[in-house]
Design a protein around this motif. Structure first.
Motif, mmCIF file in Angstrom:
data_model
loop_
_atom_site.group_PDB
_atom_site.id
_atom_site.type_symbol
_atom_site.label_atom_id
_atom_site.label_comp_id
_atom_site.label_asym_id
_atom_site.label_seq_id
_atom_site.Cartn_x
_atom_site.Cartn_y
_atom_site.Cartn_z
ATOM 1 N N ASP A 161 -33.976 -7.883 20.545
ATOM 2 C CA ASP A 161 -32.973 -8.593 19.746
ATOM 3 C C ASP A 161 -32.051 -7.566 19.102
ATOM 4 N N VAL A 162 -30.759 -7.920 18.978
ATOM 5 C CA VAL A 162 -29.758 -7.010 18.424
ATOM 6 C C VAL A 162 -28.941 -7.758 17.377
ATOM 7 N N MET A 163 -28.663 -7.070 16.246
ATOM 8 C CA MET A 163 -27.773 -7.630 15.231
ATOM 9 C C MET A 163 -26.800 -6.537 14.805
ATOM 10 N N ILE A 164 -25.508 -6.892 14.781
ATOM 11 C CA ILE A 164 -24.462 -5.954 14.364
ATOM 12 C C ILE A 164 -23.805 -6.516 13.119
ATOM 13 N N THR A 165 -23.691 -5.685 12.078
ATOM 14 C CA THR A 165 -22.960 -6.098 10.875
ATOM 15 C C THR A 165 -21.649 -5.327 10.828
ATOM 16 N N PHE A 166 -20.634 -5.997 10.326
ATOM 17 C CA PHE A 166 -19.293 -5.418 10.298
ATOM 18 C C PHE A 166 -18.830 -5.212 8.869
ATOM 19 N N GLU A 167 -18.200 -4.064 8.631
ATOM 20 C CA GLU A 167 -17.633 -3.751 7.326
ATOM 21 C C GLU A 167 -16.314 -4.487 7.126
ATOM 22 N N SER A 168 -15.550 -4.597 8.195
ATOM 23 C CA SER A 168 -14.258 -5.277 8.129
ATOM 24 C C SER A 168 -14.028 -6.010 9.435
ATOM 25 N N SER A 169 -13.141 -6.976 9.396
ATOM 26 C CA SER A 169 -12.828 -7.720 10.614
ATOM 27 C C SER A 169 -11.660 -7.059 11.338
ATOM 28 N N GLU A 170 -11.318 -7.622 12.459
ATOM 29 C CA GLU A 170 -10.198 -7.105 13.238
ATOM 30 C C GLU A 170 -8.916 -7.204 12.417
ATOM 31 N N GLU A 171 -8.105 -6.167 12.466
ATOM 32 C CA GLU A 171 -6.861 -6.135 11.696
ATOM 33 C C GLU A 171 -5.680 -6.092 12.661
ATOM 34 N N ILE A 172 -4.764 -7.010 12.473
ATOM 35 C CA ILE A 172 -3.583 -7.090 13.331
ATOM 36 C C ILE A 172 -2.371 -6.672 12.518
ATOM 37 N N GLN A 173 -1.584 -5.749 13.058
ATOM 38 C CA GLN A 173 -0.376 -5.302 12.374
ATOM 39 C C GLN A 173 0.840 -5.883 13.092
ATOM 40 N N PRO A 174 1.489 -6.892 12.478
ATOM 41 C CA PRO A 174 2.660 -7.499 13.103
ATOM 42 C C PRO A 174 3.911 -6.630 12.921
ATOM 43 N N ALA A 175 4.915 -6.905 13.738
ATOM 44 C CA ALA A 175 6.188 -6.185 13.648
ATOM 45 C C ALA A 175 7.051 -6.837 12.564
ATOM 46 N N TYR A 176 7.756 -6.005 11.802
ATOM 47 C CA TYR A 176 8.627 -6.482 10.733
ATOM 48 C C TYR A 176 10.020 -5.890 10.876
ATOM 49 N N ASN A 177 11.006 -6.666 10.498
ATOM 50 C CA ASN A 177 12.350 -6.148 10.228
ATOM 51 C C ASN A 177 12.380 -5.923 8.733
ATOM 52 N N SER A 178 12.771 -4.739 8.319
ATOM 53 C CA SER A 178 12.791 -4.500 6.878
ATOM 54 C C SER A 178 14.133 -3.928 6.456
ATOM 55 N N ASN A 179 14.540 -4.349 5.302
ATOM 56 C CA ASN A 179 15.766 -3.886 4.652
ATOM 57 C C ASN A 179 15.395 -3.433 3.257
ATOM 58 N N SER A 180 15.779 -2.234 2.889
ATOM 59 C CA SER A 180 15.540 -1.812 1.513
ATOM 60 C C SER A 180 16.829 -1.219 0.964
ATOM 61 N N THR A 181 17.104 -1.571 -0.276
ATOM 62 C CA THR A 181 18.303 -1.068 -0.943
ATOM 63 C C THR A 181 17.925 -0.540 -2.312
ATOM 64 N N THR A 182 18.619 0.504 -2.713
ATOM 65 C CA THR A 182 18.412 1.084 -4.035
ATOM 66 C C THR A 182 19.775 1.324 -4.664
ATOM 67 N N GLU A 183 19.928 0.860 -5.882
ATOM 68 C CA GLU A 183 21.178 1.068 -6.620
ATOM 69 C C GLU A 183 20.851 1.841 -7.882
ATOM 70 N N LYS A 184 21.657 2.852 -8.152
ATOM 71 C CA LYS A 184 21.482 3.636 -9.370
ATOM 72 C C LYS A 184 22.794 3.584 -10.142
ATOM 73 N N THR A 185 22.709 3.130 -11.377
ATOM 74 C CA THR A 185 23.895 2.993 -12.218
ATOM 75 C C THR A 185 23.714 3.829 -13.479
ATOM 76 N N GLN A 186 24.716 4.655 -13.767
ATOM 77 C CA GLN A 186 24.686 5.450 -14.988
ATOM 78 C C GLN A 186 25.787 4.938 -15.910
#
Length: 184
Positions: free
Chosen positions: A82-107
């Motif tokens: 008999d065999v038993m396997i325990t898992f620390e974490s499940s399968e992780e899927i990394q989806p594709a993203y479109n990302s936009n980041s903006t930074t504004e600095k005002t003095q």
């Protein structure tokens, strides 16, 4: 209520109030359209996909246990197994993203010599989906194994026990402290 205001200001206030009423009516009408139901359908599909993913992960764990059991059973002298396997974490899927980041600095500087710097940043991420509304997957990380327990009737023989121990380590690419072999 508007007695102290001149005629121009009264017209502006009435225009803004009428615009607010029109916007409120438009929101009520739009929420009643069939497009509002599509949003709830997408949420239902996401929940269904999540439960399907969990079910497929459980099936994947069972398959891995069965494959390991099948291969270990072929070792000479193992016997019933008999065999038993325990898992620390499940399968992780990394989806594709479109990302936009903006930074504004005002003095800002005032007349008294004071200075102020305001930094505003925002990030917008949108998941890329395929034509079937499923996410496009960049990478899938396999579930991390926490430990393996093997119970075999032939484990009373030290040679068989060592063979089982080594086979589990090699088959699953895990460390020795994650494997335990017991006599059935």
């Amino acid at each position: 209520m508007f007695k102290n205001l001149n005629e121009k200001d009264k017209k502006k206030i009435y225009s803004l109030l009428s615009l607010a009423v029109v916007c409120a009516i438009a929101l009520i009408v739009i929420s009643g359209l069939p497009g509002g139901k599509e949003i709830s359908k997408k949420e239902d599909n996401a929940k269904q996909t999540n439960s399907d993913t969990e079910a497929s992960q459980e099936v994947g764990k069972q398959d891995l246990e069965n494959k390991l059991k099948k291969i270990l059973a072929q070792i000479k002298g193992v016997g019933d197994l008999d065999v038993m396997i325990t898992f620390e974490s499940s399968e992780e899927i990394q989806p594709a993203y479109n990302s936009n980041s903006t930074t504004e600095k005002t003095q800002e500087k005032d007349k008294q010599g004071g200075e102020r710097t305001v930094t505003t940043s925002s990030e917008n991420k949108t998941m890329i989906t395929s034509s079937s509304n499923g996410p496009i997957v960049i990478k899938t990380n396999e579930p991390k194994i926490k430990g393996v327990l093997v119970v075999a009737s032939g484990a009373s023989d030290p040679t068989v026990k060592e063979n089982l121990y080594n086979a589990v380590q090699v088959a699953l690419q895990i460390s020795g402290h994650q494997v335990e072999i017991y006599i059935k």
